[in-house]
Design a protein around this motif. Structure first.
Motif, PDB file in Angstrom:
ATOM      1  N   ALA A   1       0.838  -1.212   0.000  1.00  0.00           N
ATOM      2  CA  ALA A   1       0.000   0.000   0.000  1.00  0.00           C
ATOM      3  C   ALA A   1       0.870   1.258   0.000  1.00  0.00           C
ATOM      4  O   ALA A   1       0.552   2.247  -0.666  1.00  0.00           O
ATOM      5  N   GLY A   2       1.993   1.203   0.730  1.00  0.00           N
ATOM      6  CA  GLY A   2       2.876   2.360   0.769  1.00  0.00           C
ATOM      7  C   GLY A   2       3.555   2.626  -0.559  1.00  0.00           C
ATOM      8  O   GLY A   2       3.638   3.774  -1.009  1.00  0.00           O
ATOM      9  N   THR A   3       4.024   1.578  -1.214  1.00  0.00           N
ATOM     10  CA  THR A   3       4.747   1.769  -2.483  1.00  0.00           C
ATOM     11  C   THR A   3       3.799   2.035  -3.647  1.00  0.00           C
ATOM     12  O   THR A   3       4.189   2.675  -4.630  1.00  0.00           O
ATOM     13  N   MET A   4       2.549   1.555  -3.547  1.00  0.00           N
ATOM     14  CA  MET A   4       1.586   1.780  -4.633  1.00  0.00           C
ATOM     15  C   MET A   4       0.857   3.114  -4.512  1.00  0.00           C
ATOM     16  O   MET A   4       0.124   3.513  -5.410  1.00  0.00           O
ATOM     17  N   GLY A   5       1.032   3.807  -3.357  1.00  0.00           N
ATOM     18  CA  GLY A   5       0.417   5.126  -3.198  1.00  0.00           C
ATOM     19  C   GLY A   5      -1.073   5.086  -2.956  1.00  0.00           C
ATOM     20  O   GLY A   5      -1.774   6.075  -3.192  1.00  0.00           O
ATOM     21  N   TRP A   6      -1.595   3.949  -2.459  1.00  0.00           N
ATOM     22  CA  TRP A   6      -3.044   3.833  -2.245  1.00  0.00           C
ATOM     23  C   TRP A   6      -3.289   2.849  -1.110  1.00  0.00           C
ATOM     24  O   TRP A   6      -2.769   1.736  -1.123  1.00  0.00           O
TER      25      TRP A   6
ATOM     26  N   ARG B   1      -1.283  10.470   0.812  1.00  0.00           N
ATOM     27  CA  ARG B   1      -0.403  11.623   0.863  1.00  0.00           C
ATOM     28  C   ARG B   1       1.026  11.090   1.035  1.00  0.00           C
ATOM     29  O   ARG B   1       1.215   9.954   1.471  1.00  0.00           O
ATOM     30  N   ILE B   2       2.008  11.910   0.733  1.00  0.00           N
ATOM     31  CA  ILE B   2       3.399  11.430   0.780  1.00  0.00           C
ATOM     32  C   ILE B   2       3.751  10.934   2.182  1.00  0.00           C
ATOM     33  O   ILE B   2       4.358   9.868   2.357  1.00  0.00           O
ATOM     34  N   TYR B   3       3.339  11.710   3.212  1.00  0.00           N
ATOM     35  CA  TYR B   3       3.687  11.309   4.574  1.00  0.00           C
ATOM     36  C   TYR B   3       2.993   9.997   4.953  1.00  0.00           C
ATOM     37  O   TYR B   3       3.517   9.222   5.773  1.00  0.00           O
ATOM     38  N   GLU B   4       1.817   9.730   4.362  1.00  0.00           N
ATOM     39  CA  GLU B   4       1.137   8.471   4.652  1.00  0.00           C
ATOM     40  C   GLU B   4       1.886   7.283   4.019  1.00  0.00           C
ATOM     41  O   GLU B   4       2.001   6.216   4.636  1.00  0.00           O
ATOM     42  N   SER B   5       2.391   7.469   2.812  1.00  0.00           N
ATOM     43  CA  SER B   5       3.182   6.404   2.180  1.00  0.00           C
ATOM     44  C   SER B   5       4.430   6.111   3.003  1.00  0.00           C
ATOM     45  O   SER B   5       4.782   4.942   3.233  1.00  0.00           O
TER      46      SER B   5
ATOM     47  N   ALA C   1       4.780   6.661   6.200  1.00  0.00           N
ATOM     48  CA  ALA C   1       4.339   6.016   7.446  1.00  0.00           C
ATOM     49  C   ALA C   1       4.039   4.533   7.212  1.00  0.00           C
ATOM     50  O   ALA C   1       4.392   3.672   8.031  1.00  0.00           O
ATOM     51  N   LEU C   2       3.387   4.218   6.097  1.00  0.00           N
ATOM     52  CA  LEU C   2       3.038   2.822   5.814  1.00  0.00           C
ATOM     53  C   LEU C   2       4.301   1.975   5.625  1.00  0.00           C
ATOM     54  O   LEU C   2       4.370   0.832   6.109  1.00  0.00           O
ATOM     55  N   ILE C   3       5.281   2.503   4.928  1.00  0.00           N
ATOM     56  CA  ILE C   3       6.529   1.743   4.735  1.00  0.00           C
ATOM     57  C   ILE C   3       7.239   1.560   6.078  1.00  0.00           C
ATOM     58  O   ILE C   3       7.796   0.484   6.360  1.00  0.00           O
ATOM     59  N   PHE C   4       7.199   2.581   6.929  1.00  0.00           N
ATOM     60  CA  PHE C   4       7.800   2.474   8.263  1.00  0.00           C
ATOM     61  C   PHE C   4       7.074   1.423   9.099  1.00  0.00           C
ATOM     62  O   PHE C   4       7.699   0.632   9.818  1.00  0.00           O
ATOM     63  N   ILE C   5       5.737   1.402   9.001  1.00  0.00           N
ATOM     64  CA  ILE C   5       4.948   0.394   9.729  1.00  0.00           C
ATOM     65  C   ILE C   5       5.339  -1.015   9.261  1.00  0.00           C
ATOM     66  O   ILE C   5       5.523  -1.930  10.078  1.00  0.00           O
ATOM     67  N   ALA C   6       5.460  -1.174   7.952  1.00  0.00           N
ATOM     68  CA  ALA C   6       5.856  -2.477   7.418  1.00  0.00           C
ATOM     69  C   ALA C   6       7.218  -2.884   7.966  1.00  0.00           C
ATOM     70  O   ALA C   6       7.435  -4.050   8.333  1.00  0.00           O
ATOM     71  N   PHE C   7       8.148  -1.920   8.039  1.00  0.00           N
ATOM     72  CA  PHE C   7       9.480  -2.218   8.574  1.00  0.00           C
ATOM     73  C   PHE C   7       9.388  -2.673  10.029  1.00  0.00           C
ATOM     74  O   PHE C   7      10.044  -3.637  10.439  1.00  0.00           O
ATOM     75  N   LEU C   8       8.563  -1.985  10.836  1.00  0.00           N
ATOM     76  CA  LEU C   8       8.416  -2.362  12.246  1.00  0.00           C
ATOM     77  C   LEU C   8       7.828  -3.764  12.387  1.00  0.00           C
ATOM     78  O   LEU C   8       8.224  -4.525  13.278  1.00  0.00           O
ATOM     79  N   LEU C   9       6.874  -4.101  11.516  1.00  0.00           N
ATOM     80  CA  LEU C   9       6.259  -5.436  11.603  1.00  0.00           C
ATOM     81  C   LEU C   9       7.229  -6.525  11.155  1.00  0.00           C
ATOM     82  O   LEU C   9       7.245  -7.622  11.716  1.00  0.00           O
TER      83      LEU C   9
ATOM     84  N   LEU D   1      -0.862   2.239  12.126  1.00  0.00           N
ATOM     85  CA  LEU D   1      -1.622   1.803  10.942  1.00  0.00           C
ATOM     86  C   LEU D   1      -3.088   2.207  11.086  1.00  0.00           C
ATOM     87  O   LEU D   1      -3.705   2.687  10.119  1.00  0.00           O
ATOM     88  N   ALA D   2      -3.635   2.029  12.279  1.00  0.00           N
ATOM     89  CA  ALA D   2      -5.027   2.439  12.509  1.00  0.00           C
ATOM     90  C   ALA D   2      -5.188   3.942  12.314  1.00  0.00           C
ATOM     91  O   ALA D   2      -6.197   4.414  11.763  1.00  0.00           O
ATOM     92  N   GLY D   3      -4.163   4.721  12.751  1.00  0.00           N
ATOM     93  CA  GLY D   3      -4.222   6.169  12.568  1.00  0.00           C
ATOM     94  C   GLY D   3      -4.233   6.552  11.097  1.00  0.00           C
ATOM     95  O   GLY D   3      -5.026   7.418  10.673  1.00  0.00           O
ATOM     96  N   VAL D   4      -3.377   5.920  10.294  1.00  0.00           N
ATOM     97  CA  VAL D   4      -3.368   6.202   8.851  1.00  0.00           C
ATOM     98  C   VAL D   4      -4.701   5.804   8.238  1.00  0.00           C
ATOM     99  O   VAL D   4      -5.274   6.542   7.408  1.00  0.00           O
ATOM    100  N   GLY D   5      -5.227   4.652   8.669  1.00  0.00           N
ATOM    101  CA  GLY D   5      -6.513   4.209   8.142  1.00  0.00           C
ATOM    102  C   GLY D   5      -7.635   5.169   8.479  1.00  0.00           C
ATOM    103  O   GLY D   5      -8.492   5.455   7.630  1.00  0.00           O
ATOM    104  N   TYR D   6      -7.632   5.698   9.715  1.00  0.00           N
ATOM    105  CA  TYR D   6      -8.673   6.650  10.115  1.00  0.00           C
ATOM    106  C   TYR D   6      -8.601   7.916   9.267  1.00  0.00           C
ATOM    107  O   TYR D   6      -9.625   8.422   8.792  1.00  0.00           O
ATOM    108  N   LEU D   7      -7.373   8.438   9.061  1.00  0.00           N
ATOM    109  CA  LEU D   7      -7.211   9.650   8.253  1.00  0.00           C
ATOM    110  C   LEU D   7      -7.742   9.427   6.838  1.00  0.00           C
ATOM    111  O   LEU D   7      -8.457  10.282   6.276  1.00  0.00           O
ATOM    112  N   GLN D   8      -7.401   8.267   6.262  1.00  0.00           N
ATOM    113  CA  GLN D   8      -7.808   8.014   4.881  1.00  0.00           C
ATOM    114  C   GLN D   8      -9.307   7.752   4.789  1.00  0.00           C
ATOM    115  O   GLN D   8      -9.958   8.188   3.827  1.00  0.00           O
ATOM    116  N   TYR D   9      -9.855   7.070   5.789  1.00  0.00           N
ATOM    117  CA  TYR D   9     -11.301   6.813   5.760  1.00  0.00           C
ATOM    118  C   TYR D   9     -12.077   8.119   5.839  1.00  0.00           C
ATOM    119  O   TYR D   9     -13.039   8.338   5.075  1.00  0.00           O
ATOM    120  N   ALA D  10     -11.638   9.007   6.742  1.00  0.00           N
ATOM    121  CA  ALA D  10     -12.320  10.305   6.877  1.00  0.00           C
ATOM    122  C   ALA D  10     -12.213  11.093   5.577  1.00  0.00           C
ATOM    123  O   ALA D  10     -13.193  11.726   5.129  1.00  0.00           O
TER     124      ALA D  10
END
Length: 869
Positions: free
Chosen positions: A693-698, A704-708, A710-718, A851-860
């Motif tokens: 999701a981070g590399t595909m931009g969706w 948004r750039i900061y969300e991508s 964040a998603l790549i960072f989340i993947a790294f942590l997992l 991840l939940a925070g990014v999801g909430y921002l995108q859902y809103a």
């Protein structure tokens, strides 16, 4: 107007088959008596390999033939290469020139030189005489020419460079860092051709014993109709979803990748149907080709076959086949899951339409597919219990009874298949595309699963050798190919049984020919790669490469891995995956393990071999060579270079995963329990989807750039929960070197203590450091544990000095590069002992919250976008 221009630059079916033939099995196909003769040779080769792998090989084949099977294997490959592959583009395609006949016969004879003159070679102790060396040199030249025709020029050029180094590596013009003492023609030819150190080494042995049977198994299964069945089932299950043709292409390619070792053949086999349908729902030509490339190339990392690499890893790493495919399974599985998600995101971003008019729940589809695979795995596992019961009941005749039960199951499934029409390939360009209904077509090919169940059972449950397992599965396929047509005709009313029986025999012969022709390139690749491996063992260039890479990377393990990955990509642009894997792993695998140890990281050898293999297959994708990308562009009519770059972007997860499992070996299921394995699978699946999701931009909407980021960072942590935990609570505590013995005494058995040894280098006298990882044993007391390490510390002048360890002790080989007898002492400069640390899994909590925070921002944001202005 030509068919090609009408289809927007795409090749016709005939041209596509020519493309596959030219790259995989030979572009020359003579007719008449010559064509029949070559077909007979191919059939004889296949039958010989089947007999060689059979339990009756020792009774049917003479001992001399079994002992020299590698020579016979290579003789067939060289003979068919000169007959099937033209020398140049302008060379004739419909007949074989006289010179090619001469090269074919001469190459086959010299390949079997060790068989014909076995007694003489044994008496000479494997050392070539004046006659032998010239025959061996001619054999190498003919081998390189055959490899040039079948594999392209890169393989022959690289092998020639290594051979030149053998002869001229002692010259004054050679840089001192890589200069060696040199070898005479006699010694070099003995090493390369007469002994089993070079051409007839481990790689060709693996090709002879294992790979041929699996390639033949795949060719026979395809000829039986299993490939079309898998594709139809994938389309029936997924074709109606958004981006369905692309999702079906991924799953269908994964299924055919299980039985096919060629990414190019996989692209053309599935792509001729999937790519036009992907274009129909909105994928561009380049995107459609890229999806097919990414999924087809990934077929090579999917156990149980993995091209030929799985069998080579057994020999090179020294672990069982079951362990190899166990370690390879999880990264391959999550890689395919991510590819399905990539396709889904592309479809969502472009709001693509669906095919057909059926509406089926996505949850029900995914649940049904999961149930099928889980049921299939359970069936493969549970079949051991009735087998054990039969063996216990009738120990003498159990084999015949079990064979009878398999035959009964086959007859029952074939009778079920006869109740529905045979599956015919669909036309993807038809105006009205009717997607198959799984409930209507699944009956037609259930019996194709029987050989796969037999293969998996013998491999995983009985843990027989890969060759014997493939033999029994192939023997069942022989029976299926010969009998499926006449038995179906019988079940359908008994008409035209004789014609159906003849067609079955034709299918079997065609499968035997296809298996042999598909093996030509693999046989030559493993033989030619043997020259490179032989050069490494003869000259010691491997250690030189290790020093060079360590110098270039500055001792940094990540830079070293990047270097190895780039080397694999560059070599892979001209080498087939198998040869690339052999070359790079021979040069670099030990280097990575050694440098990891110096950095305090224990890198399992299987992790390094898989790392090299993953980057090797990426070369089939990467421009400017990327053969699979060119094949996909030929089907789609798109631009080959753009297709390659898009496919590389879709394959970013295949680039990232090797770096992950080098540092987190849980992903390879190394030393994990069943419960831990399940958790690792779930978390890594989430991680790869988040990375995608981070590399595909969706994600839920456009990132948004900061969300991508964040998603790549989340993947790294997992993927690497230990990375952050180690920085919050270091896993090792500093211990004064003087307390080294005390730390050994206090450690629990199985704990690891890191020791840094400093001192002058034996060759350069320059100071250097080396990290040792000491695994504490179960010995009682500090002295007993110290004796087990072989280290001899002594406190003197305020420092802990080391004497040279005795030969044969655990660290004697590693520490021999220090000068223990100079003016400057070798000392223990640092000791780190493990200390208690919270579970690294705690890092999942902040990652999932983020991840939940990014999801909430995108859902809103998506909800606001849907509200009309």
């Amino acid at each position: 107007m030509s068919e090609r221009s009408e289809r927007g630059g795409a090749l016709s079916e005939e041209e596509l088959q020519e493309l596959v033939a030219a790259s995989d099995s030979g572009a020359r196909n003579p007719a008449g008596a010559v064509g029949l003769f070559l077909a007979v040779v191919a059939v004889v080769w296949s039958v010989f390999q089947v007999l060689l792998a059979s339990p009756v090989a020792n009774y049917v084949l003479p001992g001399d033939i079994i002992n020299n099977s590698r020579q016979i294997h290579l003789a067939f490959a060289i003979f068919l290469a000169f007959c099937a592959y033209p020398a140049f583009r302008s060379s004739p395609r419909r007949h074989i020139p006289v010179q090619d006949w001469f090269f074919a016969v001469a190459g086959a004879f010299i390949a079997m030189y060790g068989f014909f003159f076995y007694e003489k070679i044994v008496q000479s102790g494997g050392l070539a005489d004046d006659t032998d060396k010239w025959f061996a040199l001619a054999g190498l030249i003919l081998l390189f020419e055959a490899a040039r025709r079948a594999l392209g020029p890169a393989m022959a050029i690289i092998a020639t460079i290594f051979l030149i180094y053998v002869f001229f590596g002692s010259g004054a013009w050679v840089p001192e860092v890589i200069r060696w003492k040199g070898a005479s023609l006699q010694k070099a030819m003995s090493h390369m051709w007469i002994t089993s150190e070079g051409v007839f080494g481990i790689a060709l042995g693996v090709s002879t014993k294992f790979v041929f049977l699996f390639v033949l198994f795949g060719a026979l299964l395809e000829k039986a109709g299993a490939g079309n069945y898998f594709i139809k089932m994938a389309f029936g299950a997924l074709g109606h979803l958004r981006g369905g043709p692309a999702k079906a292409a991924v799953v269908g390619s994964a299924a055919t990748g299980l039985i096919s070792g060629s990414s190019i053949a996989n692209v053309v086999t599935t792509g001729t149907f999937t790519i036009p349908l992907m274009k129909r729902v909105g994928f561009t030509s380049e995107q459609a080709g890229s999806v097919e490339v990414a999924s087809s190339v990934n077929g090579q990392i999917m156990p149980p076959v993995m091209g030929a690499a799985a069998f080579l890893m057994v020999e090179y790493v020294g672990i069982s086949y079951v362990e190899v495919i166990t370690h390879a399974f999880l990264p391959a599985m999550i890689s395919y899951i991510a590819l399905v998600y990539i396709v889904h995101l592309e479809a969502v971003k472009r709001n693509m339409p669906t095919l057909g008019d059926r509406v089926v729940s996505l949850g029900r589809t995914v649940g049904g597919m999961f149930a099928f695979f889980a049921g299939f795995a359970a069936l493969c596992y549970l079949v051991q219990y009735p087998v054990a019961w039969v063996v216990a009941l009738v120990p003498e005749g159990a084999g015949w009874i079990l064979a009878g039960l398999v035959f009964v199951a086959y007859i029952a499934l074939l009778a079920l298949a006869a109740t529905v029409a045979d599956l015919e390939p669909d036309d993807p360009n038809a105006e009205d595309v009717r997607l198959p209904v799984v409930g209507e077509i699944y009956k037609s090919g259930l019996y194709f699963l029987l050989p796969i169940i037999v293969l998996v059972y013998f491999l995983m449950i009985e843990q027989k050798s890969p060759g014997l397992s493939a033999f029994w599965a192939t023997a069942l396929l022989f029976a299926i190919l010969v009998t499926q047509r006449p038995l179906k005709a019988l079940f359908r009313g008994g008409r035209e049984i004789g014609q159906a029986a003849r067609a079955g025999v034709v299918d079997l012969v065609a499968g035997l020919i296809a298996g042999a022709r598909n093996m030509i390139g693999i046989g030559l690749a493993t033989a030619t790669a043997g020259v490179i491996v032989g050069t490494v063992t003869l000259t010691g260039i491997g250690q030189v490469m290790a020093d060079l890479v360590e110098f270039v990377s500055g001792g940094n393990l990540i830079l070293m891995l990047v270097f190895v990955g780039i080397l694999s990509l560059i070599l892979g642009m001209g080498l087939p995956t198998t040869a690339n894997y052999i070359v790079v792993s021979s040069l670099m695998a030990g280097v990575v393990v050694e440098l990891g140890a110096q950095s305090g990281l224990i890198v399992p050898l299987i992790a390094v071999h898989l790392f090299v293999f993953y980057f090797g297959i990426m070369a089939d994708v990467t421009p400017p060579v990327g053969l699979a990308s060119f094949a996909a562009a030929a089907v789609s009519g798109g631009d080959a270079i753009r297709t390659g770059f898009t496919a590389f972007f879709y394959s970013l997860r295949t680039v990232a995963l090797p770096f992950v499992f080098i540092f987190n070996t849980d992903l390879l299921l190394i030393d994990v329990t069943w419960l831990q394995g399940i958790i690792v699978f779930m978390v890594s699946t989430v991680a790869i989807l988040v990375f995608t999701a981070g590399t595909m931009g969706w994600f839920l909407t456009r990132n948004r750039i900061y969300e991508s980021v964040a998603l790549i960072f989340i993947a790294f942590l997992l993927f690497r929960p230990d990375y952050l935990m180690d920085r919050l609570v270091p896993p090792f505590a500093e211990v004064p070197p003087a307390q080294f013995e005390q730390a050994l005494a206090e450690a629990e058995p199985g704990d690891r203590i890191r020791v840094v040894v400093s001192g002058p280098d034996f060759d350069t006298l320059e100071p250097k450091d080396m990290s040792l990882v000491i695994e504490v044993g179960g010995e009682e007391g500090a002295q007993a544990r110290l004796d087990a390490t072989g280290l001899m510390p002594m406190e003197e002048a305020g420092e802990v000095r080391l004497d040279e360890p005795m030969f044969g002790t655990p660290f004697s080989e590693q520490l021999q590069s220090f000068d223990f007898y100079g003016d400057d002492p070798v000392v223990i400069s640092q000791v780190r002992a493990r200390q208690p640390q919270p579970p690294q899994e705690l890092m999942y909590i902040p990652a999932l919250l983020l991840l939940a925070g990014v999801g909430y921002l995108q859902y809103a944001r998506s909800q606001r976008q849907e509200v009309p202005a």
